[in-house]
Design a protein around this motif. Structure first.
Motif, PDB file in Angstrom:
ATOM      1  N   VAL A  88      -4.787  -1.293   4.535  1.00  0.00           N
ATOM      2  CA  VAL A  88      -3.473  -0.679   4.741  1.00  0.00           C
ATOM      3  C   VAL A  88      -3.492   0.443   5.776  1.00  0.00           C
ATOM      4  CG1 VAL A  88      -2.672  -1.313   2.443  1.00  0.00           C
ATOM      5  CG2 VAL A  88      -3.659   0.952   2.809  1.00  0.00           C
ATOM      6  N   GLY A  89      -4.642   0.653   6.415  1.00  0.00           N
ATOM      7  CA  GLY A  89      -4.707   1.632   7.495  1.00  0.00           C
ATOM      8  C   GLY A  89      -4.935   3.063   7.044  1.00  0.00           C
ATOM      9  N   ILE A  98       6.207   5.801   2.480  1.00  0.00           N
ATOM     10  CA  ILE A  98       6.889   4.533   2.212  1.00  0.00           C
ATOM     11  C   ILE A  98       6.255   3.409   3.029  1.00  0.00           C
ATOM     12  CG2 ILE A  98       8.724   4.885   3.922  1.00  0.00           C
ATOM     13  CD1 ILE A  98       9.087   3.159   0.487  1.00  0.00           C
ATOM     14  N   GLU A  99       5.814   3.715   4.246  1.00  0.00           N
ATOM     15  CA  GLU A  99       5.182   2.699   5.084  1.00  0.00           C
ATOM     16  C   GLU A  99       3.885   2.195   4.440  1.00  0.00           C
ATOM     17  OE1 GLU A  99       6.160   5.691   6.263  1.00  0.00           O
ATOM     18  OE2 GLU A  99       7.806   5.170   7.614  1.00  0.00           O
ATOM     19  N   VAL A 100       3.084   3.117   3.930  1.00  0.00           N
ATOM     20  CA  VAL A 100       1.827   2.738   3.285  1.00  0.00           C
ATOM     21  C   VAL A 100       2.109   2.024   1.971  1.00  0.00           C
ATOM     22  CG1 VAL A 100      -0.304   3.616   2.238  1.00  0.00           C
ATOM     23  CG2 VAL A 100       0.462   4.511   4.445  1.00  0.00           C
ATOM     24  N   ALA A 101       3.114   2.476   1.232  1.00  0.00           N
ATOM     25  CA  ALA A 101       3.466   1.823  -0.036  1.00  0.00           C
ATOM     26  C   ALA A 101       3.863   0.367   0.202  1.00  0.00           C
ATOM     27  CB  ALA A 101       4.587   2.582  -0.732  1.00  0.00           C
ATOM     28  N   VAL A 102       4.604   0.108   1.266  1.00  0.00           N
ATOM     29  CA  VAL A 102       4.991  -1.273   1.604  1.00  0.00           C
ATOM     30  C   VAL A 102       3.746  -2.097   1.931  1.00  0.00           C
ATOM     31  CG1 VAL A 102       6.198  -2.692   3.319  1.00  0.00           C
ATOM     32  CG2 VAL A 102       7.329  -0.697   2.324  1.00  0.00           C
ATOM     33  N   LYS A 103       2.821  -1.528   2.705  1.00  0.00           N
ATOM     34  CA  LYS A 103       1.581  -2.234   3.027  1.00  0.00           C
ATOM     35  C   LYS A 103       0.742  -2.487   1.776  1.00  0.00           C
ATOM     36  CE  LYS A 103       1.154  -0.435   7.725  1.00  0.00           C
ATOM     37  NZ  LYS A 103       0.372   0.449   8.608  1.00  0.00           N
ATOM     38  N   LEU A 104       0.713  -1.506   0.868  1.00  0.00           N
ATOM     39  CA  LEU A 104      -0.016  -1.687  -0.393  1.00  0.00           C
ATOM     40  C   LEU A 104       0.562  -2.845  -1.189  1.00  0.00           C
ATOM     41  CD1 LEU A 104      -0.436   2.041  -1.483  1.00  0.00           C
ATOM     42  CD2 LEU A 104      -2.301   0.434  -1.025  1.00  0.00           C
ATOM     43  N   TYR A 154       7.664  -3.512  -8.261  1.00  0.00           N
ATOM     44  CA  TYR A 154       6.620  -3.676  -9.274  1.00  0.00           C
ATOM     45  C   TYR A 154       5.544  -2.591  -9.082  1.00  0.00           C
ATOM     46  CZ  TYR A 154       2.920  -5.443 -12.211  1.00  0.00           C
ATOM     47  OH  TYR A 154       1.941  -5.534 -13.154  1.00  0.00           O
ATOM     48  N   LEU A 155       5.159  -2.358  -7.846  1.00  0.00           N
ATOM     49  CA  LEU A 155       4.102  -1.384  -7.573  1.00  0.00           C
ATOM     50  C   LEU A 155       4.473   0.001  -8.102  1.00  0.00           C
ATOM     51  CD1 LEU A 155       1.333  -0.943  -6.210  1.00  0.00           C
ATOM     52  CD2 LEU A 155       2.566  -0.360  -4.126  1.00  0.00           C
ATOM     53  N   VAL A 156       5.737   0.373  -7.959  1.00  0.00           N
ATOM     54  CA  VAL A 156       6.146   1.710  -8.411  1.00  0.00           C
ATOM     55  C   VAL A 156       6.639   1.713  -9.852  1.00  0.00           C
ATOM     56  CG1 VAL A 156       6.600   2.548  -6.088  1.00  0.00           C
ATOM     57  CG2 VAL A 156       8.463   1.560  -7.427  1.00  0.00           C
ATOM     58  N   GLY A 157       6.557   0.574 -10.535  1.00  0.00           N
ATOM     59  CA  GLY A 157       6.869   0.529 -11.953  1.00  0.00           C
ATOM     60  C   GLY A 157       8.326   0.321 -12.313  1.00  0.00           C
ATOM     61  N   LEU A 158       9.143  -0.148 -11.357  1.00  0.00           N
ATOM     62  CA  LEU A 158      10.552  -0.375 -11.644  1.00  0.00           C
ATOM     63  C   LEU A 158      10.826  -1.734 -12.252  1.00  0.00           C
ATOM     64  CD1 LEU A 158      12.205   1.207  -8.473  1.00  0.00           C
ATOM     65  CD2 LEU A 158      11.980   2.201 -10.759  1.00  0.00           C
ATOM     66  N   THR A 159       9.939  -2.698 -12.031  1.00  0.00           N
ATOM     67  CA  THR A 159      10.101  -4.034 -12.593  1.00  0.00           C
ATOM     68  C   THR A 159       8.768  -4.506 -13.148  1.00  0.00           C
ATOM     69  OG1 THR A 159       9.586  -5.140 -10.497  1.00  0.00           O
ATOM     70  CG2 THR A 159      11.909  -4.692 -10.924  1.00  0.00           C
ATOM     71  N   SER A 160       8.832  -5.555 -13.928  1.00  0.00           N
ATOM     72  CA  SER A 160       7.604  -6.177 -14.428  1.00  0.00           C
ATOM     73  C   SER A 160       7.467  -7.534 -13.746  1.00  0.00           C
ATOM     74  CB  SER A 160       7.645  -6.323 -15.940  1.00  0.00           C
ATOM     75  OG  SER A 160       8.755  -7.105 -16.312  1.00  0.00           O
TER      76      SER A 160
END
Length: 65
Positions: free
Chosen positions: A23-24, A42-48, A58-64
């Protein structure tokens, strides 16, 4: 975010350094993200999310899955 990142990274068999490279950023920063010491941009979160093959929600815990 940190717990989700850790679980997904381990499920994929990636080290913190591997994920950081993908992810750089560095493995040290990934470790700090996983311990919730710092939040990724946010850019890194999208790459993650892309690298870990999940939605950003899902990554930030808003959905399963």
């Amino acid at each position: 975010l940190g717990q989700q990142m850790t679980a997904l990274r381990k499920k994929k068999g990636l080290s913190q350094a591997d994920l950081g490279k993908a992810v750089g950023t560095t493995g040290d920063i990934i470790g700090r993200n996983e311990r919730d010491e710092v939040k990724p941009s946010i850019e890194v979160a999208v790459k993650l999310a892309d690298t870990l093959e999940v939605s950003l929600d899902y990554l930030v815990g808003l959905t399963s899955l």
